[in-house]
Design an enzyme around this catalytic site. Sequence first.
Site, mmCIF file in Angstrom:
data_model
loop_
_atom_site.group_PDB
_atom_site.id
_atom_site.type_symbol
_atom_site.label_atom_id
_atom_site.label_comp_id
_atom_site.label_asym_id
_atom_site.label_seq_id
_atom_site.Cartn_x
_atom_site.Cartn_y
_atom_site.Cartn_z
ATOM 1 N N ALA A 66 4.559 0.251 46.320
ATOM 2 C CA ALA A 66 4.567 1.251 47.387
ATOM 3 C C ALA A 66 4.954 2.606 46.804
ATOM 4 O O ALA A 66 5.609 2.680 45.767
ATOM 5 C CB ALA A 66 5.581 0.836 48.447
ATOM 6 N N GLY A 105 4.788 -3.844 45.749
ATOM 7 C CA GLY A 105 3.596 -3.921 46.598
ATOM 8 C C GLY A 105 2.316 -4.103 45.790
ATOM 9 O O GLY A 105 1.345 -4.692 46.281
ATOM 10 N N GLU A 108 2.165 -7.705 45.132
ATOM 11 C CA GLU A 108 1.872 -8.366 46.414
ATOM 12 C C GLU A 108 0.388 -8.230 46.762
ATOM 13 O O GLU A 108 -0.229 -9.158 47.276
ATOM 14 C CB GLU A 108 2.745 -7.767 47.523
ATOM 15 C CG GLU A 108 4.214 -8.136 47.360
ATOM 16 C CD GLU A 108 5.109 -7.435 48.366
ATOM 17 O OE1 GLU A 108 5.115 -6.183 48.372
ATOM 18 O OE2 GLU A 108 5.784 -8.117 49.145
ATOM 19 N N GLU A 128 11.900 -4.750 44.112
ATOM 20 C CA GLU A 128 12.438 -4.086 45.304
ATOM 21 C C GLU A 128 13.951 -4.160 45.380
ATOM 22 O O GLU A 128 14.606 -3.243 45.898
ATOM 23 C CB GLU A 128 11.835 -4.704 46.572
ATOM 24 C CG GLU A 128 10.385 -4.310 46.827
ATOM 25 C CD GLU A 128 9.360 -5.138 46.073
ATOM 26 O OE1 GLU A 128 9.749 -5.887 45.147
ATOM 27 O OE2 GLU A 128 8.170 -5.037 46.395
HETATM 28 N N1 CAA Z 1 6.427 5.377 43.943
HETATM 29 C C1 CAA Z 1 6.408 6.705 43.720
HETATM 30 N N2 CAA Z 1 6.508 7.238 42.485
HETATM 31 C C2 CAA Z 1 6.630 6.394 41.446
HETATM 32 C C3 CAA Z 1 6.644 4.999 41.613
HETATM 33 C C4 CAA Z 1 6.520 4.489 42.933
HETATM 34 N N3 CAA Z 1 6.492 3.183 43.178
HETATM 35 N N4 CAA Z 1 6.765 4.418 40.402
HETATM 36 C C5 CAA Z 1 6.812 5.415 39.510
HETATM 37 N N5 CAA Z 1 6.730 6.605 40.127
HETATM 38 C C6 CAA Z 1 6.692 7.931 39.518
HETATM 39 C C7 CAA Z 1 7.999 8.297 38.845
HETATM 40 O O1 CAA Z 1 8.881 8.896 39.769
HETATM 41 C C8 CAA Z 1 7.538 9.253 37.763
HETATM 42 O O2 CAA Z 1 7.319 10.488 38.376
HETATM 43 P P1 CAA Z 1 7.524 11.843 37.547
HETATM 44 O O3 CAA Z 1 6.630 11.760 36.366
HETATM 45 O O4 CAA Z 1 7.206 12.899 38.525
HETATM 46 O O5 CAA Z 1 8.984 11.821 37.155
HETATM 47 C C9 CAA Z 1 6.178 8.694 37.358
HETATM 48 O O6 CAA Z 1 5.770 7.869 38.445
HETATM 49 C C10 CAA Z 1 6.204 7.860 36.092
HETATM 50 O O7 CAA Z 1 7.208 6.872 36.216
HETATM 51 P P2 CAA Z 1 8.152 6.478 34.987
HETATM 52 O O8 CAA Z 1 8.662 7.702 34.322
HETATM 53 O O9 CAA Z 1 9.128 5.494 35.508
HETATM 54 O O10 CAA Z 1 7.087 5.775 34.026
HETATM 55 P P3 CAA Z 1 7.265 4.504 33.085
HETATM 56 O O11 CAA Z 1 5.977 4.352 32.402
HETATM 57 O O12 CAA Z 1 8.517 4.605 32.297
HETATM 58 O O13 CAA Z 1 7.476 3.262 34.073
HETATM 59 C C11 CAA Z 1 7.033 1.834 35.943
HETATM 60 C C12 CAA Z 1 6.462 2.867 34.929
HETATM 61 C C13 CAA Z 1 7.478 0.570 35.206
HETATM 62 C C14 CAA Z 1 5.938 1.509 36.917
HETATM 63 C C15 CAA Z 1 8.267 2.444 36.648
HETATM 64 O O14 CAA Z 1 7.914 3.728 37.136
HETATM 65 C C16 CAA Z 1 8.772 1.660 37.828
HETATM 66 O O15 CAA Z 1 9.503 0.698 37.643
HETATM 67 N N6 CAA Z 1 8.423 2.080 39.053
HETATM 68 C C17 CAA Z 1 8.941 1.522 40.266
HETATM 69 C C18 CAA Z 1 8.266 0.254 40.640
HETATM 70 C C19 CAA Z 1 8.816 -0.265 41.935
HETATM 71 O O16 CAA Z 1 9.996 -0.251 42.198
HETATM 72 N N7 CAA Z 1 7.910 -0.760 42.779
HETATM 73 C C20 CAA Z 1 8.260 -1.313 44.030
HETATM 74 C C21 CAA Z 1 8.182 -0.270 45.079
HETATM 75 S S1 CAA Z 1 8.807 -0.873 46.609
HETATM 76 C C22 CAA Z 1 7.523 -1.765 47.262
HETATM 77 O O17 CAA Z 1 6.504 -1.905 46.677
HETATM 78 C C23 CAA Z 1 7.859 -2.300 48.596
HETATM 79 C C24 CAA Z 1 6.905 -3.249 49.127
HETATM 80 O O18 CAA Z 1 7.076 -4.431 49.040
HETATM 81 C C25 CAA Z 1 5.742 -2.766 49.874
#
Ligand code: CAA
Length: 701
Positions: A66, A105, A108, A128
């Site tokens: 998400a 997500g 998922e 999450e």
């Molecule tokens: N939403 C919005 N922005 C996100 C994002 C997300 N899920 N994941 C990453 N970003 C953004 C970061 O804020 C960053 O932005 P900036 O460049 O502006 O700072 C950019 O994407 C790159 O992210 P990273 O610097 O973290 O890049 P990375 O290559 O080191 O890591 C990653 C990539 C492993 C995907 C890491 O970003 C990460 O762990 N992201 C979060 C994943 C997450 O928590 N997903 C679950 C979301 S909740 C959900 O999905 C609920 C549901 O069940 C529906």
Amino acid sequence: MGSVNPSIDLAHDGEIAVVTIDNPPVNALKHEVRAGLIEAFQRVKNDAGVKAAVLACAGRTFSAGADISEFGKPRRSPGLIEVIETIESVGKPVVAALHGTPLGGGFELALGCHYRVAAPGTRVGLPEIKLGLLPGAGGTQRLPRLIGPERALQLIVSGNPTPVEELAQDGVVDAIVPGDLRQEAIAFARKVLSERRPLTRVRDREDRLSAARADAGAFTRAADASTKRARGLRAVPACVESVRNSFEKPFDEGQARELALFMELLTSEESRAQRHIFFAEREAQKVPDMPAGSKPRDIRRGGVIGAGTMGGGIAMNFANAGVSVTLVETAPDALDRGLATIRKNYANTVSRGGLSQEEMDRRVGLITGTTDFNALADADFIIEAVFEEMGLKKRVFAELDRIAKPGAILATNTSTLDVNEIAATTKRPQDVLGTHFFSPANVMKLLEIVRGEKTAFDALATAIALGRRMAKVPVVVGVCYGFVGNRMLHLRSVEAERLILEGALPQDVDAALTEFGFPMGPFAMSDLAGIDVGWRIRKGRGERAEISDTLAEMGRFGQKTGSGYFRYEGGRTPVPDPEVEKIIIDASNRLGIQRRTIDSQEILERLIFPMINEGARILEEGIAYRPGDIDVVWVYGYGWPVWRGGPMFYADQVGLGYIGDRLAHYAARSGDKALEPAPLLARLAREGRGFAENKSEDKAA
Ligand code: CAA
Ligand code: NAI
């Protein structure tokens, strides 16, 4: 630009439709993506010429979930659940093509497809929990149906990504395909068609649930263990309840409850705090005045000077990042000791199953020890970690200036000394900066990168990039005594010592902080770090801390001598010691302090509010760029509970008005001017605002 909308493309390869999400950088499932997916799969459904579909993502990863920045804003339809239901009921096989990190997500969404193929090295997960949430789009219902409820719970409460290679035999992915992922996924879809494979939906699978249905004992034990470790975090029991529903309730009921729990958690203070840290951690790596295009320099070889407590750990960080490193010591015996400690640390990780012997050998092989300083001549990034003495550091840097190659970064791991003064001993202050690692350096995530007056932007960019390669959380800070973390910690230590002289006992002070969520209180922490460290520093500066120095003079250095503020009966558990109580009471009497009962509220306020106040000064002085940077320092360097979002975030929740009043009260009572509200805190309190609302446009005002 996609053919469905700017984020979604629909193309065709014969009878196979290929739906591609293109929303850089991580293909987060923002509203436009969700709406576009529904549109694309409706077209797939209605197009008689399409027999099967592939769902893929452009760029570096399949969707990482998400869009976290949409959380906390009004929900816009369609939700992810509707997207997944559309795909599941499309009536034709849909193959997800996974690469990178399909998370949350995104994972998922993949579980909602009929088949999944993945590039080697893909890592999937439901992180999450790290945002104070539970998977909210069917993850707690579908994953148990593939890998069993116990294993699913483990993955969900750890939140850690898992390589698909470890999950392939459970059917989480149907094939791991080296080569061109899109082509392989299309070929897989054709194979499904030609073999007339059934349209399997994960939601319909029951086989992996039957064991838990017959006997839920093993699940209950796993659940109890997770809840116990969670120390009151609300998301963990929510995950447990929801995964339990997967085998106790029909799918739709389980999914409805999952969504209700998700919505509850989304509005919780804990989740807000954790989301704040997620973004703050990434923001902290951005230097506001750094020109776009400041590129990190190339790092092929590292250098470390001093193989003591910190130098050894720092050399390991280079090796862990795959960078070969030269470790320099003054004498062979000190070098041998340092190298032996490194080997012992790696061997411990191997024996705990955290590393293979082969990988350990590879990493140890990247570290070359020497007593020849000239061996640093070809290093690109050199970190000095010798004793904390300005004279010595200056000599080391003058020597480095002579031998290091042009463009090499010269970094100091000093914890207190002036980085500008060190830089001035070289003819290249633009290449000098501080890399302040935390002990143990190979374990702790925080890295304060100290920007000197003359540090070049590309040198800073190099340090940030190296920190990330080392899997650290870099935060750029300015030059001052103690930088951000230790400068604030100092105020907490002063107040902790005052509290015990006024009437509290070390166990009372520590309990207030552990109840707040810290892993340990200030006195247990002193015992762990060694009471003698501060004692020696104070002796050198002609200062004295009454209780701490009395304990040090008695040889009670903390855990390493079996006693300090507490006793240690063979283990690491602090046991209150009547002898210490007597020392404290005697000291109070000697100093003419009338002891009184101090409640835990006052203890907490007096430990935490002065730190927040110092944080405000740090912001005023520009030592930290943003309040969130300070929060990241405290969460990753000092065990501040992540679900409380760091000291500055916490301050905004409590209210700066209240904090300012209490600080003024404590300042008046103690006569300590340092406790008076900092101008920034006082101004924001007057204006009824928080640190987060102190926007840059009115900072100058
Ligand atoms: N939403 C919005 N922005 C996100 C994002 C997300 N899920 N994941 C990453 N970003 C953004 C970061 O804020 C960053 O932005 P900036 O460049 O502006 O700072 C950019 O994407 C790159 O992210 P990273 O610097 O973290 O890049 P990375 O290559 O080191 O890591 C990653 C990539 C492993 C995907 C890491 O970003 C990460 O762990 N992201 C979060 C994943 C997450 O928590 N997903 C679950 C979301 S909740 C959900 O999905 C609920 C549901 O069940 C529906
Ligand atoms: P340490 O005393 O464990 O190690 C210092 C090492 O440097 C010794 O092995 C010594 O032989 C070596 N050394 C001294 N002069 C040298 C020279 N000219 N060339 C090569 N090697 C030399 O010290 P520690 O704790 O590792 O601290 C190192 C630096 O890191 C200090 O600046 C300290 O303030 C800082 N620091 C320490 C932290 C800690 O928790 N110990 C945390 C963060 C920073």
